[in-house]
Design an enzyme around this catalytic site. Structure first.
Site, PDB file in Angstrom:
ATOM      1  CG  ASP A 203      42.666  -7.006 100.716  1.00  0.00           C
ATOM      2  OD1 ASP A 203      43.538  -6.181 101.029  1.00  0.00           O
ATOM      3  OD2 ASP A 203      42.870  -8.246 100.674  1.00  0.00           O
ATOM      4  CD  GLU A 266      45.681  -3.629  98.368  1.00  0.00           C
ATOM      5  OE1 GLU A 266      46.833  -3.659  98.817  1.00  0.00           O
ATOM      6  OE2 GLU A 266      44.991  -4.666  98.245  1.00  0.00           O
TER       7      GLU A 266
HETATM    8  C1  NOJ Z   1      46.335  -6.186 101.005  1.00  0.00           C
HETATM    9  C2  NOJ Z   1      46.248  -5.828 102.454  1.00  0.00           C
HETATM   10  O1  NOJ Z   1      46.388  -4.446 102.578  1.00  0.00           O
HETATM   11  C3  NOJ Z   1      47.331  -6.607 103.136  1.00  0.00           C
HETATM   12  O2  NOJ Z   1      47.535  -6.179 104.460  1.00  0.00           O
HETATM   13  C4  NOJ Z   1      46.985  -8.058 103.068  1.00  0.00           C
HETATM   14  O3  NOJ Z   1      48.036  -8.836 103.616  1.00  0.00           O
HETATM   15  C5  NOJ Z   1      46.767  -8.501 101.632  1.00  0.00           C
HETATM   16  N1  NOJ Z   1      46.004  -7.569 100.866  1.00  0.00           N
HETATM   17  C6  NOJ Z   1      46.030  -9.808 101.596  1.00  0.00           C
HETATM   18  O4  NOJ Z   1      44.702  -9.624 101.998  1.00  0.00           O
END
Ligand code: NOJ
Length: 506
Positions: A203, A266
């Protein structure tokens, strides 16, 4: 170092299971791990190679699991560690690898580290987080903004200092300048890898380090679709070069296992920055491609970003193709405007580009966004709090069949988010229809196995009439016709395995 044959992800298909919305096994209206186990046959039948489970760790669920309060356990609402072990074993029996979601940028404010950090400013845990004094007039230390548009700083009244949170105030950012934080995550990685977890989706991979001087973020150029936040470019509040050293260390850990573990970032960044996370094949093996996700659904738009992606990635690095996830509108809505023929064209493209395909649950049946009534919305990450549009539209229950509960939970149980219309677009109905999107998707995944066979094949764009995108992907020639009209194409050598038709595919 692992040999090249141990890279199983080029040509593979991963499937993102948003656990809360996939299958409820205990009738509480929330999906869970036993539900995932119960539905593994679907994934085996579809032909995927691995799954990425949305957050599974204990959490107060302010951000639905992206606020972790214990990195070494399973959220009681989703199951137990034993359930997760069983899931990994059951998936393994079907040839499916299991990736977890790791959240290293921030914890929950309920995590014992943060509880200690606020309870005792002299505790060593204090330095696990990012603290700063107010400006002389009492305002937050700088102009950084959280994902909901509010200041990224919240005052801890007891100590008089502000703490940083790039997301909600209940998601305090970790201080990656502190070697102890680094060590904690090294241990956490090993804990899960040792249990048989095949890798992590990481993440906010681009966000770990923050500017040591906490300088103000500058205004974002208006052309900047990626990396901008409410008019600010996240130059100092994220995207710092120091994060690369973390991934180089993690990669060594991942590669130290006989079956190398996968790090999928991500990376909500430009293509060049995304390529930088592969570095010299010594950081992340896979990175999400957001410029592709947000490209126009036209021959020119997609061909352009795909060409740029191939040019940006270092030689031999494997691109990722995806276009739906739990944070954005689903592609059958965003790209295809609900037109199933266009969604099928999108699937054809996603599945035939060289690299790793990541499907989001429901993509295989062209599941669209669902309009969630204001009173039923659950996503807090919106300007103004719980009543904004948010991300719920892409998180509604998986429609398995045409029954009132769609097969997601027991009939009569209130699901955590409402069902969309699923009388026709559901798994059971589409399985029985040889021409359905589900069966097309299955045929495409089988084609990937045959044509790519675990290899990263070459990509070449071919000359094509306006509105048509033609490319070679290894031995496949793909012609994607966006015009809505028949278009004569040059004669091609070889068998026609699948054809695009005006505005669609069959
Ligand atoms: C990216 C995640 O995919 C999302 O759902 C989340 O709110 C944020 N990061 C914070 O962790």
């Amino acid at each position: 170092m692992p040999g090249p044959g141990s890279r199983w992800w080029p040509g593979a298909t991963l499937y993102q299971v948003y656990v809360r919305s996939w299958q409820d096994s205990d009738g509480d209206g929330y999906g869970d791990l036993n539900g995932v186990i119960a539905r593994l046959d679907h994934l085996e039948w579809l032909g995927v190679d691995g799954i990425w489970l949305s957050p599974t760790m204990p959490s107060p669920d302010d951000d639905w699991g992206y606020d972790v309060s214990d990195y070494r356990d399973v959220h009681p609402e989703l199951g137990t560690l034993a359930d997760l072990d069983r899931l990994i074993a059951e998936a393994g029996r079907r040839g499916l690898r299991v990736l977890l979601d790791l959240v290293p940028n921030h914890t929950s404010s309920a995590h014992p580290w943060f509880v200690e950090a606020t309870g005792d400013p002299a505790s060593p845990r204090r330095e696990y987080y990012v603290w700063a004094d107010p400006r002389p007039d009492g305002r937050p230390p700088n102009n950084w903004l959280a994902a909901n548009g509010d200041s990224a700083w919240t005052l801890d009244k007891a100590s008089g200092q502000y703490y940083l949170h790039n997301f909600l105030a209940s998601q305090p950012d970790l201080n990656w300048w502190n070697p102890a934080v680094h060590q904690e995550f090294t241990d956490i990685l090993r804990f899960w890898f040792d249990r048989g977890v095949a890798g992590f989706r990481i993440d906010v991979a681009h966000g770990l380090y923050k500017d040591a001087e906490l300088r103000d973020d500058p205004p974002a150029p208006s052309s900047d679709l990626i990396g901008g936040r409410y008019g600010l470019a996240q130059v100092y509040s994220a995207n710092r070069p120091e994060s690369h050293a973390v991934f180089r260390d993690w990669r060594k850990i991942a590669d130290s296992y006989p079956s190398p573990r996968l790090l999928l970032g991500e990376t909500w960044v430009t293509l060049d920055a995304m390529a930088g996370f592969h570095s010299e094949d010594d950081e992340l093996q896979l990175t999400f491609n957001f410029p592709f996700i947000f490209a126009d659904f036209t021959a020119e738009g997609l061909a352009g970003v795909v060409g740029d992606t191939m040019a940006a990635l270092p030689a031999g690095e494997c691109p990722v193709w995806t276009s739906s996830n739990h944070d954005i509108s689903r592609f059958p809505t965003r790209w295809a405007g609900g037109d199933e023929r266009k969604a099928r064209l999108a699937l054809l493209i996603l599945a035939t580009l060289p690299g790793t395909l990541v499907l989001y649950y429901g993509d295989e049946i062209a599941m669209t966004d669902v309009t969630v009534p204001v009173e039923l919305r659950r996503d807090p990450m919106v300007p103004g709090g719980r009543r904004g549009e948010g991300r719920d539209r892409a998180r509604t229950p998986m429609p398995w069949d045409a029954s009132p509960s769609g097969g997601f939970t027991s009939d009569g149980v209130q699901p955590w988010l409402p069902y969309g219309p699923h009388a026709e677009r559901n798994v059971a109905t589409q399985r029985d229809d040889a021409d359905s999107t589900l069966n097309l998707c299955r045929a495409l995944l089988a084609l990937r196995h045959r044509a790519f066979g675990g290899r990263l094949v070459s990509y070449e764009q071919l000359p094509a009439p306006a509105g048509v995108w033609m490319y070679r992907s290894g031995d496949l020639t793909v012609a994607a016709n966006f015009t809505g009209q028949p278009v004569p194409l040059p004669a091609l050598a070889g068998d026609v395995l699948l054809r695009t038709e005006p505005g669609g595919v069959h």
